[in-house]
Design a protein around this motif. Structure first.
Motif, PDB file in Angstrom:
ATOM      1  N   UNK A  62      -5.462   0.870   6.022  1.00 47.71           N
ATOM      2  CA  UNK A  62      -6.282   1.023   4.578  1.00 47.71           C
ATOM      3  C   UNK A  62      -5.328   1.845   3.502  1.00 47.71           C
ATOM      4  N   UNK A  63      -4.398   1.402   2.939  1.00 43.28           N
ATOM      5  CA  UNK A  63      -3.350   2.193   2.137  1.00 43.28           C
ATOM      6  C   UNK A  63      -4.071   1.983   0.949  1.00 43.28           C
TER       7      UNK A  63
ATOM      8  N   UNK B  44      -8.019 -17.826   3.333  1.00 47.54           N
ATOM      9  CA  UNK B  44      -7.495 -19.126   3.484  1.00 47.54           C
ATOM     10  C   UNK B  44      -5.981 -18.778   3.942  1.00 47.54           C
ATOM     11  N   UNK B  45      -5.007 -17.882   3.459  1.00 46.49           N
ATOM     12  CA  UNK B  45      -3.922 -17.594   3.839  1.00 46.49           C
ATOM     13  C   UNK B  45      -3.904 -16.394   5.157  1.00 46.49           C
ATOM     14  N   UNK B  46      -4.955 -16.092   5.370  1.00 53.55           N
ATOM     15  CA  UNK B  46      -4.834 -15.039   6.302  1.00 53.55           C
ATOM     16  C   UNK B  46      -4.137 -13.878   6.113  1.00 53.55           C
ATOM     17  N   UNK B  47      -4.015 -13.409   4.984  1.00 53.06           N
ATOM     18  CA  UNK B  47      -3.158 -12.354   4.543  1.00 53.06           C
ATOM     19  C   UNK B  47      -4.137 -11.071   4.443  1.00 53.06           C
ATOM     20  N   UNK B  48      -3.791  -9.829   4.914  1.00 53.64           N
ATOM     21  CA  UNK B  48      -4.803  -8.717   4.786  1.00 53.64           C
ATOM     22  C   UNK B  48      -4.997  -8.270   3.387  1.00 53.64           C
ATOM     23  N   UNK B  49      -6.065  -7.709   2.976  1.00 50.68           N
ATOM     24  CA  UNK B  49      -6.558  -7.492   1.630  1.00 50.68           C
ATOM     25  C   UNK B  49      -5.379  -6.053   1.312  1.00 50.68           C
ATOM     26  N   UNK B  50      -4.956  -5.493   2.573  1.00 48.68           N
ATOM     27  CA  UNK B  50      -3.873  -4.103   2.261  1.00 48.68           C
ATOM     28  C   UNK B  50      -2.631  -5.022   1.588  1.00 48.68           C
ATOM     29  N   UNK B  51      -2.296  -5.887   1.882  1.00 50.19           N
ATOM     30  CA  UNK B  51      -1.198  -6.673   1.210  1.00 50.19           C
ATOM     31  C   UNK B  51      -1.415  -7.200  -0.137  1.00 50.19           C
TER      32      UNK B  51
ATOM     33  N   UNK C  32      -7.183 -10.983  -9.671  1.00 54.81           N
ATOM     34  CA  UNK C  32      -7.473 -11.802  -8.498  1.00 54.81           C
ATOM     35  C   UNK C  32      -7.180 -11.017  -7.167  1.00 54.81           C
ATOM     36  N   UNK C  33      -5.969 -10.476  -7.211  1.00 52.17           N
ATOM     37  CA  UNK C  33      -5.314  -9.800  -6.007  1.00 52.17           C
ATOM     38  C   UNK C  33      -6.285  -8.376  -5.641  1.00 52.17           C
ATOM     39  N   UNK C  34      -6.964  -7.874  -6.564  1.00 52.26           N
ATOM     40  CA  UNK C  34      -7.810  -6.639  -6.753  1.00 52.26           C
ATOM     41  C   UNK C  34      -9.133  -7.053  -5.903  1.00 52.26           C
ATOM     42  N   UNK C  35      -9.574  -8.103  -5.768  1.00 50.07           N
ATOM     43  CA  UNK C  35     -10.956  -8.408  -5.351  1.00 50.07           C
ATOM     44  C   UNK C  35     -11.031  -8.318  -3.819  1.00 50.07           C
ATOM     45  N   UNK C  36     -12.033  -8.023  -3.405  1.00 54.51           N
ATOM     46  CA  UNK C  36     -12.178  -7.936  -1.783  1.00 54.51           C
ATOM     47  C   UNK C  36     -12.540  -9.130  -1.427  1.00 54.51           C
TER      48      UNK C  36
ATOM     49  N   UNK D  62     -19.352  -8.628   6.230  1.00 56.36           N
ATOM     50  CA  UNK D  62     -18.092  -8.182   6.798  1.00 56.36           C
ATOM     51  C   UNK D  62     -16.722  -8.576   6.126  1.00 56.36           C
ATOM     52  N   UNK D  63     -15.676  -7.541   5.833  1.00 61.63           N
ATOM     53  CA  UNK D  63     -14.398  -8.004   5.644  1.00 61.63           C
ATOM     54  C   UNK D  63     -13.424  -8.117   6.831  1.00 61.63           C
ATOM     55  N   UNK D  64     -12.356  -8.812   6.600  1.00 60.54           N
ATOM     56  CA  UNK D  64     -11.248  -8.776   7.691  1.00 60.54           C
ATOM     57  C   UNK D  64     -11.751  -9.463   8.802  1.00 60.54           C
ATOM     58  N   UNK D  65     -11.117  -9.051   9.944  1.00 64.92           N
ATOM     59  CA  UNK D  65     -11.419  -9.601  11.452  1.00 64.92           C
ATOM     60  C   UNK D  65     -10.733 -10.913  11.252  1.00 64.92           C
ATOM     61  N   UNK D  66      -9.688 -11.196  10.789  1.00 68.49           N
ATOM     62  CA  UNK D  66      -9.133 -12.555  10.767  1.00 68.49           C
ATOM     63  C   UNK D  66      -8.217 -12.568  12.213  1.00 68.49           C
TER      64      UNK D  66
END
Length: 616
Positions: free
Chosen positions: A614-615, A200-207, A189-193, A458-462
C-alpha cells in the motif's frame, strides 16, 4: 474513423472576432490585434499534428492493454491447467521446473526486479526528515520512461520552419494543451479504486496508483507549458498589459488560469514529503483542488467550443460515476431501513486495534482482499485501506460462521455462494485515524468502544494460490492480516483435494510475543483444522524478545531475532512440491529483502513472487 474523432463531437473555431471587438472597444488598433494573433484562437496551432499524436497515443494505450490482456489470459490458462492436473497430487514433479527459459529470465531481471540493487518499496529518503516515497521497479521504470519520453517528443515535434518564432510557440501552446487534456483521462482512470482495468488485467491498484501520479505530473507540466506559451506570445506582442486585458475581458482565459494555478497547487501539495506528513489533510485538499481544476478547464474549453470539451466531459463522467458506485455500495452494505452498520474497536497489545465491522447485508469475501473503512465519528471525510484479516461466513444450512473454501466466486460445499456480514481488521496505531482509535479504545471501558461506520469493498484478492504445490507466506507485523485467510483457504483446499497445495509455510516477524494476540482466535481455529499438521508449518520470529523464546510444537516454532531470508527461501525452494509461490505483506524494507532472496530462484525452478503493498 480515428480514435480521437470518437472523443470529440465538434470542432468550432474560437470567437476571435469577438475578442477583436473587445480590444477595439478598449482602444486597441488593428496593428495591436495583429501582433496578438498568435496569443488568441487557433492561429499558428498545428491541429493536424495534434490529432495525429492524439491518435498515436490512444492506439498505443489500446495496443498495450490488448497485449497485457493477452498475457493475462495466457497466464490464467496456464495456472488453471496446472491447478486441474496438480490438485490433490502429493508429488507434482512436472511443475517444479520451468517449461521455458525466456519467461523466468524476464520475470527475474525485468518484471520483479527493483530499479537498482534491491530498494523498491522501502522509503527513498534524501535525509531522515524528507521522505520521497518509493522507487518504481525496473518494468515500471521502462514504461514510465517511454511514457514521459513520448509526451516530451510530441511536445517538441513542432513546425520549426516558420518565419515567425511566435508561430512555433503558438504550436507549442496547442500541442501541450491538447496533450494535457488527453492525459487527464488516464490520470483520473488510474486513480479510481473501481478502475475496471484492475480486474480485467489483474494489475494491482498500487501499480495503477503509481501511473496515476506520473500521468498527473505530465498533465501538470503540460498545463504549465501551455500557459507559459500563451504568456510568452502575449507579453512579446503587447506586454503585461495585454495579459491583464486578456484575463479581465475574456472569461475563458481567466478560467484557464484558474485551472493552471490549481494544477500547480496539486503538483506541489502531492510531493511525497507533504503527502505522507499530512495524508488526511492532503487528501481533502487534493480532491477540492481537482474539482476546481476540472471546473476551470471545462469552462476554458467550453467557452471557446474547443474540440477537447468531450474529453473533459468523459473525465467528469468517469470520476462522478465511480463515486456514485462507491456511494451506492456503502449505502447497500452499511444502511437499511431498520439499522446501520457498526464498528467495534478493541485496543490490543503492541499499540494496535482490532476492528469488527457488522454490516446490514451479506457480501462475499475472498482471501487477500482489502477494504476501505470509514469512521465518521473520528475522521469525517477520510477512508483508510486495511487488509481483511477475517471474514466470518454463514453456512447455507446452518448458523455456523466459517471461512470460504474456494477463491474467486467463493462457493460452499453445496455449490452455493457463501456470504458474510462480519469483517475483522487489525491495524497499528500510527498517526491520524489509527492513533485516535487506539487512544479512544484505551480510555473506554474494557478497552473497547462501538461506533457507527461502514466499509467499501472488497478490493484486491485477485491472486489465487490454488495451483501452487508450495506456498510460502511472509508477514511483517500487521501484514499477517493479509495471510490469515489464505491459510484457512489453503488448508481447506488440502483437506478437500480442491487445490494443488501440499506444503504451506507461514513466516511471521513481530517485535514482541504480545503481538500474537492480534490474530490468536483466528490462528487457533486454523491450528485446530483437520490435516493442518500434514501441510502447515509456522515460523514466528520475535525481533525484540522480552525473555526466553520457546517453541510450542514441531509445526509451530518461535525464534528470537530477525530471519535470514535467503536461507529460508533456499530451504523451501529445495524442498518444494510442485510450483512455489512466495507472497509478502510487510514493511517496504522487509519486502525488498524477501524480493532479493527470491529473485535468484525464479530461473532455478517454477517460483513466483507476489507482493501486497500500500504505497499511497
Amino acid at each position: 474513423m480515428s480514435l480521437s474523432t470518437l472523443l470529440r463531437s465538434r470542432r468550432v473555431e474560437p470567437p476571435t472576432a469577438s475578442i477583436a471587438r473587445r480590444h477595439f472597444l478598449s482602444g486597441w488598433d488593428a496593428a495591436d490585434f495583429d501582433e496578438l494573433k498568435y496569443s488568441y484562437g487557433l492561429e499558428g496551432v498545428d491541429q493536424v499534428g495534434n490529432y495525429m499524436w492524439v491518435d498515436t497515443f490512444l492506439y498505443m494505450l489500446v495496443g498495450i492493454s490488448a497485449v497485457l490482456l493477452g498475457l493475462r489470459i495466457a497466464n490464467m490458462w496456464w495456472k488453471h491447467s496446472r491447478h486441474l492436473s496438480a490438485m490433490g497430487n502429493p508429488k507434482q514433479k512436472y511443475w517444479e521446473t520451468n517449461r521455458t527459459t525466456w519467461w523466468p529470465w524476464l520475470n527475474r531481471h525485468v518484471l520483479v526486479a527493483p530499479f537498482w540493487k534491491k530498494k523498491h518499496n522501502a522509503q527513498f529518503q534524501i535525509s531522515s526528515a524528507i521522505d520521497n516515497g518509493t522507487l518504481p521497479g525496473r518494468w515500471h521504470t521502462i514504461m514510465l520512461v517511454i511514457y514521459v519520453g513520448l509526451n516530451a517528443a510530441w511536445c517538441l515535434a513542432l513546425p520549426y520552419n516558420t518565419l515567425d518564432h511566435k508561430e512555433t510557440i503558438a504550436a507549442l501552446r496547442g500541442r501541450s494543451g491538447t496533450l494535457a487534456a488527453l492525459n487527464l483521462i488516464p490520470t483520473i482512470l488510474f486513480a479510481l479504486r473501481n478502475n475496471p482495468l484492475i480486474t480485467l488485467l489483474q494489475v494491482s491498484y498500487d501499480d495503477f496508483n503509481l501511473f496515476h501520479r506520473w500521468a498527473a505530473r505530465i498533465t501538470i507540466v503540460e498545463a504549465i507549458v501551455h500557459t507559459a506559451a500563451w504568456l510568452h506570445n502575449t507579453i512579446q506582442a503587447s506586454g503585461w498589459e495585454a495579459v491583464s486585458a486578456g484575463l479581465a475581458t475574456e472569461a475563458s482565459y481567466g478560467w484557464g488560469m484558474v485551472s493552471t494555478v490549481c494544477f500547480t497547487l496539486i503538483g506541489i501539495q502531492a510531493w511525497s514529503p507533504f503527502r505522507h506528513a499530512f495524508y488526511e489533510t492532503f487528501l481533502n485538499i487534493h480532491r477540492l483542488s481537482v474539482i476546481a481544476a476540472l471546473l476551470g478547464l471545462y469552462k476554458h474549453l467550453e467557452m471557446h467550443s474547443l474540440p477537447q470539451v468531450p474529453w473533459v466531459q468523459l473525465v467528469i463522467i468517469i470520476w462522478a460515476g465511480e463515486w456514485a458506485c462507491r456511494g451506492l455500495s456503502i449505502l447497500y452494505y452499511g444502511f437499511s431501513l431498520k439499522k446501520r452498520s457498526s464498528i467495534t474497536v478493541e485496543a490490543m497489545p503492541g499499540e494496535a486495534v482490532r476492528l469488527t465491522i457488522n454490516m446490514v447485508r451479506e457480501w462475499t469475501p475472498r482471501p487477500g482482499c482489502h477494504v476501505h473503512m470509514w469512521m465518521p465519528a473520528l475522521s469525517l471525510w477520510s477512508s483508510h485501506p486495511f487488509s481483511v484479516a477475517w471474514a466470518a461466513t454463514l453456512s447455507p444450512d446452518s448458523k455456523e460462521m466459517t471461512l470460504p473454501i474456494l477463491e474467486g466466486d467463493v462457493l460452499a460445499a453445496h455449490g452455493r455462494p457463501q456470504k458474510s456480514r462480519q469483517v475483522s481488521l487489525v491495524c497499528r496505531a500510527r498517526t491520524g485515524l489509527t492513533r485516535k482509535m487506539y487512544e479512544r479504545a484505551c480510555k473506554s471501558p474494557n478497552e473497547q468502544f462501538t461506533t457507527w461506520g461502514f466499509i467499501e469493498g472488497p478490493y484486491g484478492g485477485h491472486h489465487s494460490l490454488d495451483s501452487y504445490g508450495t506456498a510460502v507466506l511472509f508477514a511483517g507485523g500487521v501484514g499477517i492480516t493479509h495471510q490469515v485467510m489464505y491459510l484457512k483457504h489453503l488448508v481447506n483446499g488440502f483437506n478437500n483435494g480442491t487445490t494443488a497445495t501440499q506444503r504451506i509455510v507461514l513466516i511471521w516477524v513481530v517485535p514482541s510475543s504480545d503481538c500474537l494476540e492480534w490474530v490468536r482466535p483466528w490462528m487457533d481455529e486454523v491450528l485446530r483444522m483437520k490435516g493442518r499438521k500434514q501441510c502447515l508449518r509456522i515460523k514466528l520470529f520475535i525481533s525484540r524478545p522480552k525473555g526466553r523464546v520457546e517453541s510450542s510444537s514441531e509445526t509451530v516454532k518461535m525464534y528470537a531475532g530477525r530471519p535470514d531470508f535467503p536461507s529460508l527461501i533456499e530451504e523451501e525452494a529445495r524442498h518444494r512440491v510442485g510450483a512455489m509461490a512466495v507472497t509478502a505483506c510487510a514493511s517496504g524494507g522487509m519486502a525488498d529483502n524477501i524480493r532479493a532472496a527470491v529473485r535468484p530462484w525464479l530461473t532455478e525452478g517454477c517460483v513466483d513472487f507476489i507482493e501486497e503493498a500500500f504505497t499511497y
